[in-house]
Design a protein around this motif. Structure first.
Motif, PDB file in Angstrom:
ATOM      1  N   GLU A  63      -4.972  -0.030  10.512  1.00 41.93           N
ATOM      2  CA  GLU A  63      -5.522  -0.536   9.146  1.00 41.93           C
ATOM      3  C   GLU A  63      -4.718   0.159   7.822  1.00 41.93           C
ATOM      4  O   GLU A  63      -4.617  -0.500   6.989  1.00 41.93           O
ATOM      5  CB  GLU A  63      -6.942  -0.273   8.773  1.00 41.93           C
ATOM      6  CG  GLU A  63      -8.024  -1.007  10.146  1.00 41.93           C
ATOM      7  CD  GLU A  63      -7.907   0.012  11.158  1.00 41.93           C
ATOM      8  OE1 GLU A  63      -7.999   1.466  11.153  1.00 41.93           O
ATOM      9  OE2 GLU A  63      -8.103  -0.599  12.553  1.00 41.93           O
ATOM     10  N   ILE A  64      -4.607   1.362   7.834  1.00 44.51           N
ATOM     11  CA  ILE A  64      -3.743   1.994   7.075  1.00 44.51           C
ATOM     12  C   ILE A  64      -2.296   1.706   7.081  1.00 44.51           C
ATOM     13  O   ILE A  64      -1.748   1.322   5.728  1.00 44.51           O
ATOM     14  CB  ILE A  64      -3.933   3.712   7.137  1.00 44.51           C
ATOM     15  CG1 ILE A  64      -5.501   3.953   6.820  1.00 44.51           C
ATOM     16  CG2 ILE A  64      -3.024   4.397   6.175  1.00 44.51           C
ATOM     17  CD1 ILE A  64      -5.601   5.537   7.162  1.00 44.51           C
ATOM     18  N   ARG A  65      -1.658   1.477   8.252  1.00 47.74           N
ATOM     19  CA  ARG A  65      -0.286   1.012   8.237  1.00 47.74           C
ATOM     20  C   ARG A  65      -0.066  -0.281   7.754  1.00 47.74           C
ATOM     21  O   ARG A  65       0.912  -0.478   6.954  1.00 47.74           O
ATOM     22  CB  ARG A  65       0.318   1.048   9.664  1.00 47.74           C
ATOM     23  CG  ARG A  65       0.236   2.366  10.336  1.00 47.74           C
ATOM     24  CD  ARG A  65       1.085   2.432  11.677  1.00 47.74           C
ATOM     25  NE  ARG A  65       0.734   1.434  12.770  1.00 47.74           N
ATOM     26  CZ  ARG A  65      -0.074   1.544  13.425  1.00 47.74           C
ATOM     27  NH1 ARG A  65      -0.721   2.629  13.697  1.00 47.74           N
ATOM     28  NH2 ARG A  65      -0.410   0.477  14.470  1.00 47.74           N
ATOM     29  N   ARG A  66      -1.225  -1.245   7.835  1.00 40.78           N
ATOM     30  CA  ARG A  66      -1.063  -2.415   7.276  1.00 40.78           C
ATOM     31  C   ARG A  66      -0.974  -2.468   5.781  1.00 40.78           C
ATOM     32  O   ARG A  66      -0.484  -3.217   5.419  1.00 40.78           O
ATOM     33  CB  ARG A  66      -2.214  -3.530   8.000  1.00 40.78           C
ATOM     34  CG  ARG A  66      -2.136  -4.907   7.453  1.00 40.78           C
ATOM     35  CD  ARG A  66      -3.062  -5.692   8.153  1.00 40.78           C
ATOM     36  NE  ARG A  66      -3.311  -5.475   9.635  1.00 40.78           N
ATOM     37  CZ  ARG A  66      -4.509  -5.295  10.196  1.00 40.78           C
ATOM     38  NH1 ARG A  66      -5.533  -5.180   9.514  1.00 40.78           N
ATOM     39  NH2 ARG A  66      -4.400  -5.277  11.545  1.00 40.78           N
ATOM     40  N   THR A  67      -2.269  -1.854   5.316  1.00 47.05           N
ATOM     41  CA  THR A  67      -2.439  -1.831   3.776  1.00 47.05           C
ATOM     42  C   THR A  67      -1.368  -1.030   3.204  1.00 47.05           C
ATOM     43  O   THR A  67      -0.949  -1.462   2.128  1.00 47.05           O
ATOM     44  CB  THR A  67      -3.766  -1.114   3.472  1.00 47.05           C
ATOM     45  OG1 THR A  67      -3.785   0.110   3.955  1.00 47.05           O
ATOM     46  CG2 THR A  67      -5.067  -1.956   3.978  1.00 47.05           C
ATOM     47  N   MET A  68      -0.595  -0.094   3.875  1.00 46.13           N
ATOM     48  CA  MET A  68       0.485   0.593   3.270  1.00 46.13           C
ATOM     49  C   MET A  68       1.838  -0.222   3.521  1.00 46.13           C
ATOM     50  O   MET A  68       2.983   0.375   3.157  1.00 46.13           O
ATOM     51  CB  MET A  68       0.411   1.977   3.639  1.00 46.13           C
ATOM     52  CG  MET A  68      -0.619   2.840   3.318  1.00 46.13           C
ATOM     53  SD  MET A  68      -1.068   2.530   1.475  1.00 46.13           S
ATOM     54  CE  MET A  68       0.164   3.811   0.891  1.00 46.13           C
ATOM     55  N   HIS A  69       1.961  -1.214   3.965  1.00 43.81           N
ATOM     56  CA  HIS A  69       3.042  -1.838   4.445  1.00 43.81           C
ATOM     57  C   HIS A  69       4.122  -1.101   5.396  1.00 43.81           C
ATOM     58  O   HIS A  69       5.146  -1.333   5.200  1.00 43.81           O
ATOM     59  CB  HIS A  69       3.776  -2.515   3.351  1.00 43.81           C
ATOM     60  CG  HIS A  69       2.982  -3.329   2.436  1.00 43.81           C
ATOM     61  ND1 HIS A  69       2.438  -4.803   2.805  1.00 43.81           N
ATOM     62  CD2 HIS A  69       2.301  -3.410   1.318  1.00 43.81           C
ATOM     63  CE1 HIS A  69       1.765  -5.331   1.917  1.00 43.81           C
ATOM     64  NE2 HIS A  69       1.455  -4.363   1.086  1.00 43.81           N
ATOM     65  N   MET A  70       3.578  -0.233   6.280  1.00 44.79           N
ATOM     66  CA  MET A  70       4.179   0.684   7.243  1.00 44.79           C
ATOM     67  C   MET A  70       4.449  -0.303   8.502  1.00 44.79           C
ATOM     68  O   MET A  70       3.544  -0.874   9.205  1.00 44.79           O
ATOM     69  CB  MET A  70       3.550   1.911   7.648  1.00 44.79           C
ATOM     70  CG  MET A  70       3.211   2.648   6.103  1.00 44.79           C
ATOM     71  SD  MET A  70       2.144   3.771   6.513  1.00 44.79           S
ATOM     72  CE  MET A  70       3.421   5.359   6.321  1.00 44.79           C
ATOM     73  N   ARG A  71       5.958  -0.346   8.839  1.00 45.73           N
ATOM     74  CA  ARG A  71       5.988  -0.871  10.240  1.00 45.73           C
ATOM     75  C   ARG A  71       6.610   0.175  11.037  1.00 45.73           C
ATOM     76  O   ARG A  71       7.205   1.047  10.605  1.00 45.73           O
ATOM     77  CB  ARG A  71       6.909  -1.874  10.047  1.00 45.73           C
ATOM     78  CG  ARG A  71       6.572  -3.176   9.163  1.00 45.73           C
ATOM     79  CD  ARG A  71       7.382  -4.396   9.065  1.00 45.73           C
ATOM     80  NE  ARG A  71       8.654  -4.066   8.525  1.00 45.73           N
ATOM     81  CZ  ARG A  71       8.678  -4.075   7.213  1.00 45.73           C
ATOM     82  NH1 ARG A  71       7.497  -4.407   6.205  1.00 45.73           N
ATOM     83  NH2 ARG A  71       9.594  -3.703   6.577  1.00 45.73           N
ATOM     84  N   GLU A  72       6.745  -0.056  12.409  1.00 45.14           N
ATOM     85  CA  GLU A  72       7.279   0.755  13.449  1.00 45.14           C
ATOM     86  C   GLU A  72       8.924   0.965  12.972  1.00 45.14           C
ATOM     87  O   GLU A  72       9.507   0.164  12.710  1.00 45.14           O
ATOM     88  CB  GLU A  72       7.435  -0.057  14.851  1.00 45.14           C
ATOM     89  CG  GLU A  72       7.942   0.954  15.700  1.00 45.14           C
ATOM     90  CD  GLU A  72       7.908   0.245  17.188  1.00 45.14           C
ATOM     91  OE1 GLU A  72       8.948   0.539  18.131  1.00 45.14           O
ATOM     92  OE2 GLU A  72       6.931  -0.547  17.470  1.00 45.14           O
ATOM     93  N   GLY A  73       9.235   2.184  13.085  1.00 43.82           N
ATOM     94  CA  GLY A  73      10.730   2.648  12.565  1.00 43.82           C
ATOM     95  C   GLY A  73      10.743   2.963  11.036  1.00 43.82           C
ATOM     96  O   GLY A  73      11.798   3.382  10.922  1.00 43.82           O
ATOM     97  N   ASP A  74       9.799   2.668  10.293  1.00 46.24           N
ATOM     98  CA  ASP A  74       9.781   3.074   8.801  1.00 46.24           C
ATOM     99  C   ASP A  74       9.855   4.735   8.773  1.00 46.24           C
ATOM    100  O   ASP A  74       9.408   5.548   9.380  1.00 46.24           O
ATOM    101  CB  ASP A  74       8.619   2.649   8.199  1.00 46.24           C
ATOM    102  CG  ASP A  74       8.683   1.320   7.733  1.00 46.24           C
ATOM    103  OD1 ASP A  74       9.671   0.657   8.011  1.00 46.24           O
ATOM    104  OD2 ASP A  74       7.562   0.672   7.336  1.00 46.24           O
ATOM    105  N   ALA A  75      10.771   4.949   7.763  1.00 43.00           N
ATOM    106  CA  ALA A  75      10.910   6.582   7.629  1.00 43.00           C
ATOM    107  C   ALA A  75       9.614   6.933   6.711  1.00 43.00           C
ATOM    108  O   ALA A  75       9.714   6.446   5.700  1.00 43.00           O
ATOM    109  CB  ALA A  75      12.364   6.815   6.969  1.00 43.00           C
TER     110      ALA A  75
END
Length: 178
Positions: free
Chosen positions: A21-33
């Protein structure tokens, strides 16, 4: 700072899981630095890393140059937001989240050039009222740092001049990405 109510334990390799949920709201994807900061109070702060963050002045200078010489609005974006803008619409675009179409250019690393005057309009960000004429990704050492977009209120296609200008601006910025 907001409390999320989520508690995670560190595993034996020192890892923690950031909830979906946090990754989605913060627009974080696999591989992001992620950049890691610490504070004296014991807080650890994770921030999405932007290669373009220290280049705001240079990006603004290049956008201003494009607008002054060509009379075309210019937006420079990192992978999330518009970091520099020159031309009409600056207040509505600067600092705003990029549109899904510009995000796609960054993710696919493929430039977009408007080819037909009646083609569907895309925008640099949702708040922008000026459509994009062309967008080109900024690529340094295989990593995509962002994109440069030319915006034009007239309904026309991108010409060779705009294509060459974008290639020049993106290569200059790519050389300066850290």
């Amino acid at each position: 700072m907001r409390a999320t109510g989520v508690v995670r334990r560190i595993d034996d390799l020192g890892r923690i899981v950031i909830p979906k949920e946090i990754r989605r709201t913060m627009h974080m994807r696999e591989g992001d630095a992620l950049e890691i900061f610490t504070e004296h109070s014991g807080q650890i702060i994770l921030k999405k890393y932007s290669m373009m963050e220290n280049m705001t002045r240079l990006c603004q200078q290049r956008a201003d140059s494009v607008y002054k010489t060509m009379g075309i609005a210019c937006a420079v974006c990192d992978t999330e937001k518009v970091t520099a803008f020159a031309g009409p619409g600056k207040k509505e675009a600067l600092g705003r989240q990029i549109s899904p179409q510009v995000e796609e250019v960054i993710n696919t690393r493929q430039a977009y050039f408007k080819r037909f005057s009646n083609e569907r309009k895309i925008y640099a960000c949702a708040e922008s009222s000026i459509p994009v004429l062309a967008v080109m990704p900024i690529i340094n050492s295989g990593d995509c740092a962002g994109a440069v977009a030319l915006l034009c209120p007239r309904d026309r296609s991108a010409g060779e001049g705009e294509k060459k200008l974008l290639a020049l601006i993106t290569s200059i910025l790519a050389e300066n990405v850290q």
